[in-house]
Enzyme design. Structure first.
Site, PDB file in Angstrom:
ATOM      1  N   ASP A  13       8.055  23.639   1.737  1.00 55.75           N
ATOM      2  CA  ASP A  13       9.352  24.318   1.831  1.00 55.75           C
ATOM      3  C   ASP A  13      10.439  23.417   2.413  1.00 55.75           C
ATOM      4  O   ASP A  13      11.328  23.883   3.135  1.00 55.75           O
ATOM      5  CB  ASP A  13       9.252  25.609   2.663  1.00 55.75           C
ATOM      6  CG  ASP A  13       8.104  26.477   2.198  1.00 55.75           C
ATOM      7  OD1 ASP A  13       7.981  26.637   0.973  1.00 55.75           O
ATOM      8  OD2 ASP A  13       7.336  26.972   3.036  1.00 55.75           O
ATOM      9  N   HIS A  41       9.870  27.084  -5.933  1.00 57.32           N
ATOM     10  CA  HIS A  41      11.103  26.307  -5.810  1.00 57.32           C
ATOM     11  C   HIS A  41      12.275  27.239  -5.993  1.00 57.32           C
ATOM     12  O   HIS A  41      12.368  27.908  -7.022  1.00 57.32           O
ATOM     13  CB  HIS A  41      11.207  25.265  -6.924  1.00 57.32           C
ATOM     14  CG  HIS A  41      10.160  24.206  -6.834  1.00 57.32           C
ATOM     15  ND1 HIS A  41       9.846  23.575  -5.668  1.00 57.32           N
ATOM     16  CD2 HIS A  41       9.380  23.661  -7.785  1.00 57.32           C
ATOM     17  CE1 HIS A  41       8.908  22.687  -5.901  1.00 57.32           C
ATOM     18  NE2 HIS A  41       8.602  22.721  -7.178  1.00 57.32           N
ATOM     19  N   GLN A 225       4.019  21.791  -2.086  1.00 62.29           N
ATOM     20  CA  GLN A 225       3.595  21.927  -0.678  1.00 62.29           C
ATOM     21  C   GLN A 225       4.060  20.706   0.128  1.00 62.29           C
ATOM     22  O   GLN A 225       5.046  20.094  -0.250  1.00 62.29           O
ATOM     23  CB  GLN A 225       2.079  22.145  -0.558  1.00 62.29           C
ATOM     24  CG  GLN A 225       1.593  23.498  -1.054  1.00 62.29           C
ATOM     25  CD  GLN A 225       1.238  23.522  -2.523  1.00 62.29           C
ATOM     26  OE1 GLN A 225       0.625  22.605  -3.025  1.00 62.29           O
ATOM     27  NE2 GLN A 225       1.625  24.567  -3.213  1.00 62.29           N
TER      28      GLN A 225
HETATM   29  P1  IMP Z   1      -3.079  28.545  -0.603  1.00 62.94           P
HETATM   30  O1  IMP Z   1      -2.661  27.207  -1.101  1.00 62.94           O
HETATM   31  O2  IMP Z   1      -2.414  29.687  -1.316  1.00 62.94           O
HETATM   32  O3  IMP Z   1      -4.555  28.708  -0.527  1.00 62.94           O
HETATM   33  O4  IMP Z   1      -2.555  28.694   0.928  1.00 62.94           O
HETATM   34  C1  IMP Z   1      -3.067  27.840   1.958  1.00 62.94           C
HETATM   35  C2  IMP Z   1      -2.001  27.578   2.997  1.00 62.94           C
HETATM   36  O5  IMP Z   1      -0.980  26.760   2.439  1.00 62.94           O
HETATM   37  C3  IMP Z   1      -1.273  28.825   3.521  1.00 62.94           C
HETATM   38  O6  IMP Z   1      -0.946  28.625   4.882  1.00 62.94           O
HETATM   39  C4  IMP Z   1      -0.020  28.877   2.690  1.00 62.94           C
HETATM   40  O7  IMP Z   1       1.013  29.580   3.345  1.00 62.94           O
HETATM   41  C5  IMP Z   1       0.284  27.399   2.557  1.00 62.94           C
HETATM   42  N1  IMP Z   1       1.049  27.097   1.346  1.00 62.94           N
HETATM   43  C6  IMP Z   1       0.616  27.063   0.085  1.00 62.94           C
HETATM   44  N2  IMP Z   1       1.600  26.728  -0.764  1.00 62.94           N
HETATM   45  C7  IMP Z   1       2.697  26.541  -0.014  1.00 62.94           C
HETATM   46  C8  IMP Z   1       4.041  26.126  -0.315  1.00 62.94           C
HETATM   47  O8  IMP Z   1       4.434  25.852  -1.456  1.00 62.94           O
HETATM   48  N3  IMP Z   1       4.880  26.049   0.755  1.00 62.94           N
HETATM   49  C9  IMP Z   1       4.473  26.292   2.021  1.00 62.94           C
HETATM   50  N4  IMP Z   1       3.237  26.652   2.345  1.00 62.94           N
HETATM   51  C10 IMP Z   1       2.344  26.771   1.339  1.00 62.94           C
END
Ligand code: IMP
Length: 430
Positions: A13, A41, A225
């Site tokens: 983010d 995005h 990410q």
């Molecule tokens: P997952 O990738 O959905 O399994 O989430 C794992 C961790 O990564 C969690 O804490 C999510 O909030 C974080 N996360 C996943 N994608 C994003 C992103 O695009 N921005 C910020 N945090 C993310």
């Protein structure tokens, strides 16, 4: 000609979407190489807000080719929804504009079901996953049971793979998690239909990139990410399930490391994190609240409020090392306007030691106390400034400190959400 990787230096983010959108003007191909629709995005173009989860944000620029590499995990229903939304806005996504790797793994309904069921059982140890099935899909990739995009074109092969997978997944869902089992026949029909719809877009992304590179095109690789959510180098287990560092642009798209010329790290002028996990410079007071409100710090994917805190240069410096950053792009600097006194975490005190990198172990991070330096804030609206030399003195001081602490130069500073609200000091494609 230049090939550039853009990644986030914090916990995601950072405002990469806007940066990618800006650099796309001088790129020919924009490539995603990891993650899936856990990313989001938000882009503001001509005053209109767009949120994308899968399609590279470069799609808003006519004539550019967007690619989804093999390292991505793809939920076809979400992709088709994004394509339909763009078509309804008068921007049809044709196979000339979007190329999907035949080897991209597909997120299946059992991945989503398992992601949610597993997270539900974790209680206090919850990671805060977005629940989109990202982790379970990567698990199947690694255990060699995954379904890839080209599998959606062959009924017999898909049926066999589904049968094998569902035997195991349904056992887990029913017997271990107490959830409902899933039906193979309806999944088969649904996913064959996705395959049919997306087949014109499937190709070998690695070969397409080699062709484009040989023709002298500018390639832009768009990370999702952030570095500290990397499965290997992040704050494990509070991480995502892919490698988010720049090196994975090569694996996740099928291009060799010698073809990458510049790696830029996007740094939000403060720090945010969504979901669980350590965050040494977190502010649980009204300053953190002000950052959240002014910065619109609510997840683009899940709408969850993001945790906010001071800029942490131990976090950014670790990203400089892990990604071999050529330079920085600072975003959302305008959000800090009006805060009378700003802090930057420059290092941690860990026992008697002073360390300048975030340690990878949770226990070690917990023992770290941020060492902060104070900087005077600025009052003037900076969102209309387009030249570095026109920024208020205190803003320049803040940025110079970031540059000096990171040891790599500033390329771009973003002073507002709009495409034009940007100060370009160096352009990676020029
Ligand atoms: P997952 O990738 O959905 O399994 O989430 C794992 C961790 O990564 C969690 O804490 C999510 O909030 C974080 N996360 C996943 N994608 C994003 C992103 O695009 N921005 C910020 N945090 C993310």
């Amino acid at each position: 000609m230049a090939n550039v990787v853009i990644i986030g230096t914090q916990w995601g983010d950072e405002g990469k979407g806007k940066v990618v959108d800006l650099l796309t003007q001088k790129a020919d191909c924009i490539v995603r190489f990891q993650g899936g629709n856990n990313a989001g995005h938000t882009l503001v173009v001509n005053g209109r807000k767009y949120i994308f989860h899968l399609i590279p944000s470069g799609i808003l620029h006519p004539g550019k080719v967007c690619m989804i590499g093999n390292g991505v995990v793809l939920d076809p229903a979400v992709l088709i929804q994004e394509m339909d939304r763009l078509r309804d806005c008068g921007m049809p996504v044709t196979p000339e504009r979007l190329v999907i790797s035949r080897y991209t793994h597909v997120i299946m309904p059992y991945h989503r079901a398992l992601d949610l069921a597993r997270e539900g059982r974790k209680g206090a140890h919850r990671i805060g996953t977005t629940g989109r099935g990202i982790g379970p899909c990567y698990e199947d990739k690694v255990c060699r049971g995954g379904i890839r995009m080209h599998d959606l074109l062959h009924r017999k092969a898909l049926r066999e793979k589904l049968k094998r997978n569902l035997e195991e997944k349904n056992f887990l869902l029913e017997r271990f998690f107490g959830e409902k089992p899933l039906d193979a026949a309806s999944i088969e029909e649904e996913y064959l239909a996705y395959g049919e719809r997306l087949s014109p877009y499937l190709d070998n992304v690695s070969m397409r990139l080699q062709d484009a590179d040989r023709k002298g095109c500018n390639l832009l690789f768009e990370g999702a990410q952030g570095t500290h959510l990397d499965i290997d180098h992040g704050t494990y287990p509070f991480v995502t399930s892919s490698n988010t560092v720049a090196g994975n642009a090569c694996c996740g798209a099928g291009i060799g490391p010698t073809r990458i010329h510049t790696v830029l790290g996007v740094v939000k002028a403060y720090t945010t994190r969504v979901g669980g996990g350590p965050f040494p410079s977190e502010l649980k007071d009204e300053t953190g609240e002000a950052m959240r409100e002014r910065g619109g710090e609510f997840g683009a994917t899940t709408g969850r409020p993001r945790r906010c805190g001071w800029l942490d240069m131990a976090v950014v410096n670790t990203s400089v090392r892990l990604n071999g950053l050529s330079g920085l792009i600072v975003t959302k600097l305008d959000v800090l306007t009006g805060i009378p006194s700003l802090k930057i975490c420059v290092a941690y005190k860990c026992g008697n030691e002073r360390i300048q990198a975030i340690p990878p172990e949770l226990e070690a991070i917990e023992a770290c106390e941020p060492i902060c330096e104070e900087f005077p804030g600025w009052e003037n609206d900076i969102s209309r400034v387009r030249r570095f030399s026109d920024l208020p003195g205190n803003t320049v001081r803040y940025l110079k400190a970031v540059e000096e602490l990171a040891g790599v130069p500033l390329y771009v500073v973003s002073v507002g959400p709009g495409r034009e609200e940007t100060i370009v000091l160096r352009h990676p494609f020029e």
